[in-house]
Write a protein that holds these residues in place. Structure first.
Motif, PDB file in Angstrom:
ATOM      1  N   GLU A  69      -8.342  16.999  39.975  1.00 52.92           N
ATOM      2  CA  GLU A  69      -8.655  16.677  41.106  1.00 52.92           C
ATOM      3  C   GLU A  69      -9.770  15.361  41.575  1.00 52.92           C
ATOM      4  O   GLU A  69      -9.740  14.659  42.309  1.00 52.92           O
ATOM      5  CB  GLU A  69      -8.981  17.719  42.363  1.00 52.92           C
ATOM      6  CG  GLU A  69      -7.629  18.684  42.471  1.00 52.92           C
ATOM      7  CD  GLU A  69      -7.969  19.708  43.612  1.00 52.92           C
ATOM      8  OE1 GLU A  69      -9.150  20.031  43.990  1.00 52.92           O
ATOM      9  OE2 GLU A  69      -7.061  20.675  43.544  1.00 52.92           O
TER      10      GLU A  69
ATOM     11  N   GLU B 218      -2.711   8.386  47.747  1.00 53.98           N
ATOM     12  CA  GLU B 218      -3.774   8.729  48.675  1.00 53.98           C
ATOM     13  C   GLU B 218      -4.719   9.691  48.161  1.00 53.98           C
ATOM     14  O   GLU B 218      -5.983   9.779  48.507  1.00 53.98           O
ATOM     15  CB  GLU B 218      -3.167   9.476  50.016  1.00 53.98           C
ATOM     16  CG  GLU B 218      -2.126   8.169  50.599  1.00 53.98           C
ATOM     17  CD  GLU B 218      -2.933   7.026  51.230  1.00 53.98           C
ATOM     18  OE1 GLU B 218      -4.020   6.945  51.345  1.00 53.98           O
ATOM     19  OE2 GLU B 218      -2.134   6.120  51.346  1.00 53.98           O
ATOM     20  N   THR B 219      -4.235  10.857  47.196  1.00 51.77           N
ATOM     21  CA  THR B 219      -5.221  11.732  46.949  1.00 51.77           C
ATOM     22  C   THR B 219      -6.212  11.378  45.735  1.00 51.77           C
ATOM     23  O   THR B 219      -7.160  12.165  45.528  1.00 51.77           O
ATOM     24  CB  THR B 219      -4.345  12.906  46.491  1.00 51.77           C
ATOM     25  OG1 THR B 219      -3.723  12.798  45.400  1.00 51.77           O
ATOM     26  CG2 THR B 219      -3.509  13.503  47.777  1.00 51.77           C
TER      27      THR B 219
ATOM     28  N   SER C 290       0.501  12.031  48.734  1.00 48.46           N
ATOM     29  CA  SER C 290      -0.604  12.922  49.799  1.00 48.46           C
ATOM     30  C   SER C 290      -0.508  14.312  49.252  1.00 48.46           C
ATOM     31  O   SER C 290      -1.299  14.834  49.594  1.00 48.46           O
ATOM     32  CB  SER C 290      -0.144  12.843  51.165  1.00 48.46           C
ATOM     33  OG  SER C 290       1.201  13.124  51.442  1.00 48.46           O
ATOM     34  N   ASN C 291       0.355  14.999  48.693  1.00 43.55           N
ATOM     35  CA  ASN C 291       0.393  16.200  48.425  1.00 43.55           C
ATOM     36  C   ASN C 291       0.283  16.479  46.829  1.00 43.55           C
ATOM     37  O   ASN C 291       1.193  16.355  45.940  1.00 43.55           O
ATOM     38  CB  ASN C 291       1.908  16.812  48.648  1.00 43.55           C
ATOM     39  CG  ASN C 291       1.748  18.404  48.586  1.00 43.55           C
ATOM     40  OD1 ASN C 291       1.102  18.914  47.862  1.00 43.55           O
ATOM     41  ND2 ASN C 291       2.788  19.043  49.315  1.00 43.55           N
ATOM     42  N   PRO C 292      -0.980  16.825  46.206  1.00 47.87           N
ATOM     43  CA  PRO C 292      -0.953  16.918  44.623  1.00 47.87           C
ATOM     44  C   PRO C 292      -0.378  17.967  44.133  1.00 47.87           C
ATOM     45  O   PRO C 292      -0.087  18.224  42.890  1.00 47.87           O
ATOM     46  CB  PRO C 292      -2.696  17.187  44.571  1.00 47.87           C
ATOM     47  CG  PRO C 292      -2.831  17.730  46.025  1.00 47.87           C
ATOM     48  CD  PRO C 292      -2.145  17.231  47.104  1.00 47.87           C
TER      49      PRO C 292
ATOM     50  N   ALA D  78      -5.441  12.664  42.850  1.00 46.81           N
ATOM     51  CA  ALA D  78      -5.240  13.750  42.007  1.00 46.81           C
ATOM     52  C   ALA D  78      -4.467  13.056  40.876  1.00 46.81           C
ATOM     53  O   ALA D  78      -3.611  12.501  40.562  1.00 46.81           O
ATOM     54  CB  ALA D  78      -4.183  14.833  42.757  1.00 46.81           C
TER      55      ALA D  78
END
Length: 324
Positions: free
Chosen positions: A180, A157-158, A205-207, A160
């Motif tokens: 990022e 999702e990110t 979802s959490n880089p 990153a």
């Protein structure tokens, strides 16, 4: 931050081996037409401009698996271009049949590196690329003609990115780097990691969350790779994948097996596996639209899929031979 040592990178290497626009149209109308055409291109794999039902029977050198674009399409990145499995039908690319090393599926497409296919005008190596239309068009994000990133980790999702750089390029020394936006890169410290590393993975979802697999276990960082802690038993872990609140990892001893562990409290349970002897699992993925749909690939070239969380399994590729 401290750069990863040349010694550690050496061990890494040994363990792992458009839409047409009308110039006379108003801007908003042109953008609308482009969006409609792009959606049409992606609407159905059976109507894709660059895919056809696969004639290939033999698959060699798989470099990654995943569900790009948040669709119910399993993409297998091979030495001779991508294959897509959808509704029990295999499709193969007819153009851009590139060797996608470091393949990483994300919610709007995929990231990769590697080498251009036969007859391609793309630079070799590909550097870092991204596609949002099943590989029809490729966005060049940097390092074209410079670097082949065999090992990438990209947040679903990110977006990153964590990249293992094996050879010095115009922006990076040898080491592991984080970005990022695929523009600004910082080196990752990797404190607390083992000498031998077999893979690099990041949370969807959490880089800040990144994991390393190794012959001595799975190591987790919650601070963008600054420091790691082993969170499994001291056992050889060959690959893994993050879900939102848990992850699935593959162990090699005492048998090749998939284990689910929660991120919050570390509780574990085994995934029921196919009733046969398995080789080492080198890739595992989960369909984001159906987390009971798990797929894994083995070093002998077999691909297994379950759609009911392990109650039953289907062999999609048997030792390099496509099952139809």
């Amino acid at each position: 931050m401290k750069k990863i040592s040349l010694y550690t990178i050496g061990l890494i290497l040994t363990v792992i081996i458009s839409a047409c626009q009308n110039d006379q149209s108003p801007p908003n109308e042109s953008q609308s037409i482009e969006t409609e055409q792009k959606q049409a291109n992606l609407a159905s794999i059976s109507n894709s401009a660059i895919y056809k039902e696969a004639d290939r029977k033999q698959i060699d050198h798989v470099h990654g698996i995943g569900y790009p674009g948040n669709r119910n399409e399993l993409l297998v990145a091979t030495h001779n271009g991508p294959l897509i499995y959808h509704d029990q039908i295999w499709y193969e690319a007819t153009t851009n049949k590139n060797d996608y090393m470091g393949f990483q599926a994300v919610s709007d497409g995929f990231y990769s590196s590697g080498h251009p296919g036969e007859g391609s005008a793309l630079p070799n190596p590909l550097g870092l690329i991204k596609s949002t239309d099943r590989g029809k068009t490729l966005e060049k994000l940097g390092f074209q003609g410079e670097s082949d990133f065999h090992y990438l980790a990209v947040g679903y999702e990110t977006n990153a990115i964590y990249a293992v750089n094996q050879q010095r390029n115009s922006e990076m020394e040898i080491g592991v780097y984080y970005s990022e936006d695929a523009k600004k890169w910082v080196d990752v410290a990797l404190k607390g990691t083992p000498d031998q590393i077999s893979g690099l993975f990041t949370h969807p979802s959490n880089p800040n969350i990144v994991a390393i697999t190794s012959p001595s276990g799975l190591y987790l960082s919650r601070n963008q790779g600054e420091s790691f802690t082993r969170i499994t038993k001291e056992v050889a872990v060959s690959t893994m994948i993050f879900l939102e609140d848990r992850f699935i990892y593959a162990v090699q001893e005492p048998r090749n097996q998939l284990i689910v562990q929660t991120l919050q409290d570390g509780e574990e349970e085994e995934v029921t596996m196919p009733n046969q002897t398995l080789d080492t699992i080198d890739y595992v993925t989960v369909n984001p639209q159906n987390e009971d749909e798990i797929v894994f690939h083995t070093i002998s070239g077999s691909l297994y899929q379950t759609t009911d969380n392990g109650k039953s399994w289907t062999i999609l590729i048997n030792e390099g031979q496509i099952k139809k």
